[in-house]
Design a protein around this motif. Sequence first.
Motif, PDB file in Angstrom:
ATOM      1  N   PRO A 201       0.821  -1.220   0.000  1.00 12.49           N
ATOM      2  CA  PRO A 201       0.000   0.000   0.000  1.00 12.49           C
ATOM      3  C   PRO A 201       0.852   1.266   0.000  1.00 12.49           C
TER       4      PRO A 201
ATOM      5  N   ASP B 277       3.912  -2.387   5.122  1.00  7.76           N
ATOM      6  CA  ASP B 277       3.187  -2.957   6.261  1.00  7.76           C
ATOM      7  C   ASP B 277       3.630  -4.408   6.470  1.00  7.76           C
TER       8      ASP B 277
ATOM      9  N   VAL C 104      -9.271   1.063  12.798  1.00 10.84           N
ATOM     10  CA  VAL C 104      -7.864   1.484  12.732  1.00 10.84           C
ATOM     11  C   VAL C 104      -7.120   0.985  13.978  1.00 10.84           C
TER      12      VAL C 104
ATOM     13  N   ARG D 230      -6.793  -2.424   5.572  1.00 13.15           N
ATOM     14  CA  ARG D 230      -5.723  -2.657   4.571  1.00 13.15           C
ATOM     15  C   ARG D 230      -6.205  -2.291   3.175  1.00 13.15           C
TER      16      ARG D 230
ATOM     17  N   MET E 272      -6.431   1.379   2.781  1.00  9.38           N
ATOM     18  CA  MET E 272      -5.094   1.986   2.669  1.00  9.38           C
ATOM     19  C   MET E 272      -4.565   1.854   1.242  1.00  9.38           C
ATOM     20  N   LYS E 273      -4.893   0.759   0.604  1.00 11.28           N
ATOM     21  CA  LYS E 273      -4.429   0.578  -0.776  1.00 11.28           C
ATOM     22  C   LYS E 273      -5.111   1.569  -1.709  1.00 11.28           C
TER      23      LYS E 273
ATOM     24  N   HIS F 283      -4.096   6.278   3.961  1.00  8.79           N
ATOM     25  CA  HIS F 283      -2.851   5.544   4.180  1.00  8.79           C
ATOM     26  C   HIS F 283      -1.859   6.389   4.970  1.00  8.79           C
TER      27      HIS F 283
ATOM     28  N   VAL G 168      -2.937   6.772   8.685  1.00  4.40           N
ATOM     29  CA  VAL G 168      -2.682   5.578   9.502  1.00  4.40           C
ATOM     30  C   VAL G 168      -1.175   5.414   9.726  1.00  4.40           C
ATOM     31  N   GLN G 169      -0.420   5.665   8.667  1.00  5.51           N
ATOM     32  CA  GLN G 169       1.043   5.517   8.786  1.00  5.51           C
ATOM     33  C   GLN G 169       1.598   6.506   9.808  1.00  5.51           C
TER      34      GLN G 169
END
Length: 460
Positions: free
Chosen positions: A129, A287, A404, A439, A442-443, A449, A452-453
């Motif tokens: 991602p 990830d 999350v 997931r 996020m992609k 993305h 969350v990162q």
Amino acid sequence: MRSADPTALWDTIRLGLSKQLPEASFKEWIAPCAPVKVEDGTLWIQVPSAAAKLWIEQQLPEEFNDALAQGGLADLQLVFQVSGVSPAEPKAAPRKGESGSHPALEAPTASSFPYLFNRYTLDRFVVGPGSQLAFAAAKAVVDSYGKAATPLSMNPLFIYGGAGLGKTHLMVGIGKGLLARNPRLRVAYLKVDNFFNELTVAIKAKNTEPMRKKYQQNDVLLLDDVQTLGKMERTQEEIFYILEYLLQHGKQIVLTSDKPPQRLEGCHERLITRFKWGLTADIQPPDFETRIAILKKKLEDADFKNVPPIPDDVLTFIAHKAKGSVRDLEGFLTRVIFQASLIGIPPTLEVAHAAFQGQSGEEPTAAIPPERIYRMTAETFNLPFADLMKKRSRQQAVLLPRQVAMYLAREIASAPFTDIGRSFSMHHSTVMNAIDSVRERMKRDPEFHRMVQALLNSIH
Ligand SMILES: Nc1ncnc2c1ncn2[C@@H]1O[C@H](COP(=O)(O)OP(=O)(O)OP(=O)(O)O)[C@@H](O)[C@H]1O
């Protein structure tokens, strides 16, 4: 004329390496090597073991390439030969232009890359991602090159991201992909530092014109580490003229940096404007799933063919411990293999634990408690902690933060699905679905993305 004396050449390379590597690494990996012979532009170097060869080739390609460039030996190829193995055997000398194990992607050409970059092909880049956009852009540059409808917006392609996340790999992969389609293309790979050194020599000789011309002749220019341009006034000027010329003539430029163009300190505005002209794509750390996929892909490399199978629990351990740079992830894997081969046992979880301690100098870090992760997630989403954890809460505003939080508990603390389920009063299959949906999103959604990162990084 370059020396044909293997010892003199090796001394030059050693000197360059000694400036880049920590003393302990130099002693461990470089000191035991010895030059053997020079033949057809290739220096043969003897290494003490197959594991040491693996380490050098997997972990030190950039250091070797820099040492070669700084020693004025950029076109010298290197072959590492294990003591006691005849040079004519298993792999013939990879001479300039000869391909490695993926011939289709390593075209023979005057522009070919150093042997140690053989692995840097697009088909060996594992997409996750965090690297989807950069990879798609890299592929698009290769696929659309020379076509009438080449998207102008891909030129320059500016790839940025943290250390060891695959920027150079992607960039070199673009070059190789282009060369595979058209071996006559002139592709130059260049690190800003090395350009600076070359320019310094040219300035001393009061003769910079040939250098500028040399780079302006390329069809594709791959310029690595532009964040170092900061205080290099004259280098910036030269690079500006080269880029300007190449862009005007429709040539492809790819740049990498550890930060986006607008955050490059000390860089002239006109250069930054050029950098921003095309597409800017970032690479984020992989990830957990991607880290596992990278490890598995790595083990498919020809270099690992004689390595005993690595059990899944060892791969999981490695992927959980090396969360940042892919270089560290690969380094950890190689160290596990190296240590197992030294002791002469299979690479078990115990070996992996020992390798981890050896590498970090500490006991494996205590896991971050999931509750801390949940609290920080609640804080980030501006929710009271109790609301986030509330039994069977179906409130829309809480759904996403809960998902999350579950994803992060799995990613950071490797919490079992059942434990996460217990915290949120849910069945573990619901937890698995929630994590999958994070997931997936996020992609699809780069903004999500990034968010969350960022949260993941701050918890670390
Ligand atoms: N997504 C990926 N799939 C497979 N291998 C990867 C991936 N990302 C990185 N690597 C590997 O990790 C190592 C480091 O990558 P690379 O040198 O390209 O990083 P970088 O971002 O250029 O780092 P730096 O900024 O420190 O130069 C290389 O061996 C590369 O092949």
